[in-house]
Motif scaffolding. Structure first.
Motif, PDB file in Angstrom:
ATOM      1  N   MET A 212       0.837  -1.204   0.000  1.00 24.73           N
ATOM      2  CA  MET A 212       0.000   0.000   0.000  1.00 24.73           C
ATOM      3  C   MET A 212       0.873   1.256   0.000  1.00 24.73           C
ATOM      4  O   MET A 212       0.573   2.221  -0.690  1.00 24.73           O
ATOM      5  CB  MET A 212      -0.945  -0.009   1.207  1.00 24.73           C
TER       6      MET A 212
ATOM      7  N   VAL B 227      -8.476  -2.859   5.287  1.00 22.41           N
ATOM      8  CA  VAL B 227      -9.235  -3.721   4.378  1.00 22.41           C
ATOM      9  C   VAL B 227     -10.598  -4.012   4.983  1.00 22.41           C
ATOM     10  O   VAL B 227     -10.834  -3.791   6.170  1.00 22.41           O
ATOM     11  CB  VAL B 227      -8.505  -5.062   4.090  1.00 22.41           C
TER      12      VAL B 227
ATOM     13  N   VAL C 276      -9.072  -3.775  -0.281  1.00 23.24           N
ATOM     14  CA  VAL C 276      -8.381  -2.630   0.317  1.00 23.24           C
ATOM     15  C   VAL C 276      -9.368  -1.474   0.391  1.00 23.24           C
ATOM     16  O   VAL C 276     -10.002  -1.132  -0.602  1.00 23.24           O
ATOM     17  CB  VAL C 276      -7.145  -2.226  -0.519  1.00 23.24           C
TER      18      VAL C 276
END
Length: 159
Positions: free
Chosen positions: A36, A77, A87
Motif C-alpha cells: 500500500m 481492508v 483494500v
C-alpha cells in the motif's frame, strides 16, 4: 500470481521468510502495508482469497484469517462475505518519481556499504539504528517545540 474470483490476477502475491522470527500472520500484514505504501495496492484492490494463500504457502487458513482480521482492525481492508477482502484504507504514500529518486540514492548507499565490507545484516542494522536516531531526534524536537510553546510569553517574567 494469485487470481481473484472473477479470474483477474490479485495485485499481490505473498512470500514468507521462515527464518525472520516474525510470526507468519504479521509477515502477511506487513506485506500488505508495504504494498500500500509504495502504491502497489490501492483502494478497491482485492487481496488473494484465503484458500489461494493457503494453497500457495502451505499454511493454516486461520493464519491468513488472523492477518486479514488484523488488517481490518487497522482499517485498511474490509471483508465482503462471499466475495473477498478488499483494500479500503490508505497509508501515507510518496509519489512514484520521489520513490524512484530515493531508491536510486539508497542503491548507491548500499553499493558503498557493500564496498566497505558491510553485508545485508550489517546494512539492515545500520539502517534500523539510523531510523531509530531519526525517530528520537524527531521526538526530542517535538518535545522542545511543546516546551517552547508552553513557556512562550513567560521569558523574563519576574526577572
Amino acid at each position: 500470481m494469485d487470481v481473484d474470483k472473477d479470474g483477474s490476477p490479485s495485485p499481490i502475491e505473498f512470500r514468507l521468510d521462515p527464518g525472520s522470527g516474525v510470526p507468519t500472520y504479521l509477515q502477511l500484514v506487513h506485506q500488505v502495508e508495504q504494498a500500500m505504501r509504495v502504491g502497489y495496492l490501492r483502494q478497491g484492490d482485492q487481496l488473494p482469497r484465503v484458500k489461494d494463500v493457503v494453497a500457495g504457502l502451505a499454511i493454516n487458513p486461520n493464519t491468513v484469517l488472523k492477518a486479514y482480521r488484523e488488517l481490518e482492525h487497522r482499517g485498511l481492508v474490509a471483508g465482503r462475505r462471499g466475495i473477498g477482502t478488499f483494500v479500503e484504507g490508505t497509508l501515507g504514500m510518496v509519489g512514484l518519481p520521489e520513490q524512484a529518486a530515493l531508491r536510486k540514492s539508497m542503491l548507491a548507499w548500499m553499493r558503498t556499504a557493500a564496498e566497505t565490507g558491510l553485508d545485508e545484516d550489517g546494512m539492515t542494522a545500520l539502517f534500523v539504528n539510523a531510523l531509530q536516531d531519526l525517530r528520537q531526534s524527531s521526538e526530542s524536537h517535538e518535545s522542545r517545540s511543546e516546551d517552547d510553546e508552553g513557556h512562550s510569553g513567560r521569558a523574563g517574567v519576574g526577572a
